[in-house]
Design a protein around this motif. Structure first.
Motif, short mmCIF file in Angstrom:
data_model
loop_
_atom_site.label_atom_id
_atom_site.label_comp_id
_atom_site.label_asym_id
_atom_site.label_seq_id
_atom_site.Cartn_x
_atom_site.Cartn_y
_atom_site.Cartn_z
N TYR A 162 24.34 3.25 -12.51
CA TYR A 162 25.72 2.86 -12.81
C TYR A 162 26.42 2.33 -11.56
O TYR A 162 27.07 1.27 -11.59
N ALA A 163 26.28 3.04 -10.44
CA ALA A 163 26.94 2.60 -9.21
C ALA A 163 26.40 1.25 -8.75
O ALA A 163 27.15 0.41 -8.26
N GLU A 164 25.09 1.04 -8.90
CA GLU A 164 24.50 -0.24 -8.52
C GLU A 164 24.99 -1.37 -9.40
O GLU A 164 25.21 -2.49 -8.93
N GLN A 165 25.17 -1.08 -10.70
CA GLN A 165 25.71 -2.11 -11.59
C GLN A 165 27.14 -2.48 -11.21
O GLN A 165 27.53 -3.65 -11.25
N ARG A 166 27.92 -1.47 -10.81
CA ARG A 166 29.28 -1.76 -10.35
C ARG A 166 29.25 -2.57 -9.06
O ARG A 166 30.07 -3.48 -8.86
N ALA A 167 28.30 -2.25 -8.18
CA ALA A 167 28.16 -3.02 -6.95
C ALA A 167 27.78 -4.46 -7.26
O ALA A 167 28.30 -5.41 -6.65
N LEU A 168 26.87 -4.64 -8.23
CA LEU A 168 26.48 -5.98 -8.65
C LEU A 168 27.69 -6.74 -9.20
O LEU A 168 27.88 -7.93 -8.89
N GLU A 169 28.50 -6.07 -10.00
CA GLU A 169 29.68 -6.75 -10.55
C GLU A 169 30.64 -7.17 -9.43
O GLU A 169 31.24 -8.24 -9.49
N ILE A 170 30.77 -6.33 -8.41
CA ILE A 170 31.60 -6.71 -7.27
C ILE A 170 31.00 -7.93 -6.58
O ILE A 170 31.71 -8.85 -6.17
N GLY A 171 29.66 -7.96 -6.46
CA GLY A 171 29.00 -9.12 -5.88
C GLY A 171 29.27 -10.38 -6.68
O GLY A 171 29.53 -11.46 -6.12
N ILE A 172 29.21 -10.27 -8.01
CA ILE A 172 29.51 -11.40 -8.88
C ILE A 172 30.96 -11.84 -8.69
O ILE A 172 31.28 -13.03 -8.67
N THR A 173 31.86 -10.87 -8.53
CA THR A 173 33.28 -11.16 -8.38
C THR A 173 33.56 -11.96 -7.12
O THR A 173 34.39 -12.87 -7.12
N ILE A 174 32.86 -11.65 -6.03
CA ILE A 174 33.13 -12.33 -4.76
C ILE A 174 32.31 -13.60 -4.59
O ILE A 174 32.58 -14.41 -3.69
N ALA A 175 31.29 -13.80 -5.44
CA ALA A 175 30.34 -14.89 -5.22
C ALA A 175 30.98 -16.27 -5.28
O ALA A 175 30.54 -17.20 -4.59
N GLY A 176 32.00 -16.43 -6.10
CA GLY A 176 32.62 -17.74 -6.23
C GLY A 176 33.52 -18.12 -5.08
O GLY A 176 34.11 -19.21 -5.10
N GLY A 177 33.65 -17.25 -4.09
CA GLY A 177 34.46 -17.57 -2.93
C GLY A 177 35.94 -17.31 -3.09
O GLY A 177 36.75 -17.82 -2.31
N ALA A 178 36.32 -16.53 -4.10
CA ALA A 178 37.74 -16.23 -4.31
C ALA A 178 38.32 -15.50 -3.11
O ALA A 178 37.65 -14.67 -2.48
N ASN A 179 39.59 -15.79 -2.81
CA ASN A 179 40.25 -15.08 -1.71
C ASN A 179 41.20 -14.01 -2.20
O ASN A 179 41.78 -13.28 -1.40
N VAL A 180 41.38 -13.90 -3.52
CA VAL A 180 42.13 -12.79 -4.12
C VAL A 180 41.20 -12.10 -5.10
O VAL A 180 40.73 -12.71 -6.06
N ILE A 181 40.91 -10.83 -4.84
CA ILE A 181 39.97 -10.05 -5.63
C ILE A 181 40.73 -8.96 -6.37
O ILE A 181 41.47 -8.18 -5.77
#
Length: 252
Positions: free
Chosen positions: A150-169
């Motif tokens: 579960y924690a790794e899946q949440r980490a992956l989702e955070i990785g997906i969230t930042i992957a597009g280069g957004a500056n507001v997370i």
């Protein structure tokens, strides 16, 4: 401080029920801002209004001074705002690497094309692997995302969230349902990946909130009743009466 996100007079009603009742909020560039409040306060609705999933009944949301009114979620994302959800939102049958690579495509210039073979793109592969290293999932690279903890899946989702280069997370309850060790892992990850970015998070764990946030806003029944530094919010009598006192007492 220059504002990354500005909310003015934001309201949202579903039928005759008003859920968000005139929210005003400014979040500065590079700030880590937590939104807390009891269940049913409207925190997820507020997130959905900011990110374009719900249209507001009235009021405005501005990202780096650009009005987001009427924009679709994907348009807002491409303007530099990305979010995670309460329920983990990944592709479980794709590999961990493929999940991250998918999230990179648009920001790396890959549009709707049938002749681009992304597996041959060295820069795309390198960028995905850099994110996997950043979120400590390199060793899980080729596993189906659905078999991660579960924690790794949440980490992956955070990785997906930042992957597009957004500056507001924006992170919606990133540590919900985690053990203490899993929470520590995710908090360290959030601190690392949001360095020099603006972070807005909804979170119920007060240890996480007071450990991460530069400022905190308290949302109760669709209204922000206080905003300030953690020590100011902790000492605010109105916040203690409406929410925080009961939470801290329950945690002890």
């Amino acid at each position: 401080m220059t504002a990354a996100l500005e909310i003015a007079g934001l309201r949202k009603s579903f039928g005759k029920t008003e859920i968000i009742r005139g929210v005003d909020l400014s979040v500065g560039n590079g700030e880590r801002h937590a939104i807390i409040g009891p269940n049913g306060a409207g925190k997820s609705t507020l997130f959905n209004l900011i990110t374009g999933r719900f249209p507001p009944s009235s009021g405005t949301v501005r990202l780096h001074s650009h009005d987001l009114t009427g924009l679709a979620p994907f348009q807002i994302n491409r303007m530099g705002l990305s979010r995670s959800f309460q329920i983990t939102n990944i592709f479980p049958r794709m590999t961990v690497f493929e999940n991250v690579r998918c999230s990179l495509l648009w920001s790396r210039g890959y549009r709707y094309s049938f002749w681009n073979i992304v597996s041959r793109s060295r820069d795309l592969t390198e960028a995905a692997d850099e994110i996997l290293e950043q979120i400590n999932l390199t060793q899980r690279r080729n596993l189906p995302a659905g078999v991660l903890s579960y924690a790794e899946q949440r980490a992956l989702e955070i990785g997906i969230t930042i992957a597009g280069g957004a500056n507001v997370i924006m992170l919606d309850e990133p540590t919900a349902g985690m053990s203490h060790s899993e929470t520590d892992y995710i908090v360290d990850l959030i601190r690392q990946v949001t360095d020099n970015k603006t972070l807005i998070m909804v979170e119920h764990d007060m240890g996480v909130v007071f450990g991460l946030a530069d400022r905190i806003s308290v949302l109760v029944y669709g209204e922000i009743i206080a905003t300030g530094r953690p020590e100011e919010v902790r000492a605010n009598p109105r916040v203690q009466e409406a929410y925080l006192g009961a939470v801290l007492e329950a945690e002890h």
